[in-house]
Scaffold this motif. Structure first.
Motif, PDB file in Angstrom:
ATOM      1  N   LEU A 123      -4.515  -6.384   4.120  1.00 35.97           N
ATOM      2  CA  LEU A 123      -3.472  -5.410   3.623  1.00 35.97           C
ATOM      3  C   LEU A 123      -2.599  -5.933   2.539  1.00 35.97           C
ATOM      4  O   LEU A 123      -2.226  -5.426   1.390  1.00 35.97           O
ATOM      5  CB  LEU A 123      -2.720  -4.756   4.653  1.00 35.97           C
ATOM      6  CG  LEU A 123      -1.532  -3.914   4.079  1.00 35.97           C
ATOM      7  CD1 LEU A 123      -1.930  -2.378   3.495  1.00 35.97           C
ATOM      8  CD2 LEU A 123      -0.775  -3.318   5.355  1.00 35.97           C
ATOM      9  N   ASP A 150      -2.940   2.311  -5.307  1.00 34.51           N
ATOM     10  CA  ASP A 150      -3.652   1.123  -5.539  1.00 34.51           C
ATOM     11  C   ASP A 150      -4.258   0.481  -4.195  1.00 34.51           C
ATOM     12  O   ASP A 150      -5.301  -0.209  -4.133  1.00 34.51           O
ATOM     13  CB  ASP A 150      -3.360   0.144  -6.508  1.00 34.51           C
ATOM     14  CG  ASP A 150      -3.347   0.821  -7.991  1.00 34.51           C
ATOM     15  OD1 ASP A 150      -3.910   1.855  -8.110  1.00 34.51           O
ATOM     16  OD2 ASP A 150      -2.651   0.177  -8.798  1.00 34.51           O
ATOM     17  N   VAL A 151      -3.219   0.356  -3.295  1.00 33.05           N
ATOM     18  CA  VAL A 151      -3.370  -0.485  -1.984  1.00 33.05           C
ATOM     19  C   VAL A 151      -4.387   0.263  -1.326  1.00 33.05           C
ATOM     20  O   VAL A 151      -5.440  -0.430  -0.585  1.00 33.05           O
ATOM     21  CB  VAL A 151      -2.251  -0.365  -1.380  1.00 33.05           C
ATOM     22  CG1 VAL A 151      -2.350  -1.013  -0.042  1.00 33.05           C
ATOM     23  CG2 VAL A 151      -0.934  -1.418  -1.894  1.00 33.05           C
ATOM     24  N   CYS A 195     -12.979   0.368  -0.218  1.00 33.80           N
ATOM     25  CA  CYS A 195     -12.151  -0.050  -1.275  1.00 33.80           C
ATOM     26  C   CYS A 195     -13.010  -1.171  -1.968  1.00 33.80           C
ATOM     27  O   CYS A 195     -12.666  -1.573  -3.147  1.00 33.80           O
ATOM     28  CB  CYS A 195     -11.046  -0.768  -0.879  1.00 33.80           C
ATOM     29  SG  CYS A 195      -9.707   0.448  -0.259  1.00 33.80           S
ATOM     30  N   ARG A 214      -4.244  -6.798  -0.517  1.00 28.93           N
ATOM     31  CA  ARG A 214      -4.386  -5.489  -1.483  1.00 28.93           C
ATOM     32  C   ARG A 214      -3.004  -5.131  -2.111  1.00 28.93           C
ATOM     33  O   ARG A 214      -2.805  -4.675  -3.307  1.00 28.93           O
ATOM     34  CB  ARG A 214      -4.779  -4.442  -0.658  1.00 28.93           C
ATOM     35  CG  ARG A 214      -6.229  -4.407  -0.096  1.00 28.93           C
ATOM     36  CD  ARG A 214      -7.223  -3.981  -0.912  1.00 28.93           C
ATOM     37  NE  ARG A 214      -6.987  -2.536  -1.550  1.00 28.93           N
ATOM     38  CZ  ARG A 214      -8.062  -2.240  -2.454  1.00 28.93           C
ATOM     39  NH1 ARG A 214      -8.876  -2.642  -2.790  1.00 28.93           N
ATOM     40  NH2 ARG A 214      -7.671  -0.937  -3.017  1.00 28.93           N
ATOM     41  N   ILE A 215      -1.781  -5.348  -1.305  1.00 25.22           N
ATOM     42  CA  ILE A 215      -0.571  -5.240  -1.711  1.00 25.22           C
ATOM     43  C   ILE A 215      -0.369  -6.226  -3.099  1.00 25.22           C
ATOM     44  O   ILE A 215       0.309  -5.885  -4.108  1.00 25.22           O
ATOM     45  CB  ILE A 215       0.394  -5.268  -0.929  1.00 25.22           C
ATOM     46  CG1 ILE A 215       0.328  -3.971   0.205  1.00 25.22           C
ATOM     47  CG2 ILE A 215       1.885  -5.526  -1.382  1.00 25.22           C
ATOM     48  CD1 ILE A 215       1.260  -4.226   1.228  1.00 25.22           C
ATOM     49  N   ALA A 245      -1.999  -4.744  -6.116  1.00 25.20           N
ATOM     50  CA  ALA A 245      -1.780  -3.409  -6.516  1.00 25.20           C
ATOM     51  C   ALA A 245      -0.625  -3.324  -7.624  1.00 25.20           C
ATOM     52  O   ALA A 245       0.348  -4.152  -7.604  1.00 25.20           O
ATOM     53  CB  ALA A 245      -1.381  -2.670  -5.243  1.00 25.20           C
TER      54      ALA A 245
END
Length: 78
Positions: free
Chosen positions: A60, A72-73, A34, A63-64, A67
């Motif tokens: 995580l 996308d996460v 990523c 990323r959330i 997104a």
């Protein structure tokens, strides 16, 4: 080292060690896939190895937060 020997001597201790390090490996590979900047990847992995899977949770959640879609996460931005 004595603590590691103690854990490895017990069957469940060994299973726990394998579980934790296998999880860390999976998360490190996911972050590798990523992140474009490999120094950023290295910083996340060092944090993961030093602080455990709380760092996985923070990654995580980060990323959330960035997104637009669920996909996308889990996928690279580029």
């Amino acid at each position: 080292v004595a603590g590691l020997r103690y854990l490895a001597a017990d069957r469940w201790g060994l299973v726990t060690l394998v579980d934790v390090y296998a999880g860390a490996l999976v998360v490190a590979v996911w972050i590798w896939a990523c992140e474009r900047n490999k120094l950023v990847w290295l910083a996340w992995v060092v944090g993961l190895l030093c602080l455990g899977h709380a760092v996985s949770l923070v990654y995580l959640l980060a990323r959330i937060g960035r997104a637009r879609r669920l996909s996308d996460v889990f996928q690279s931005a580029g």
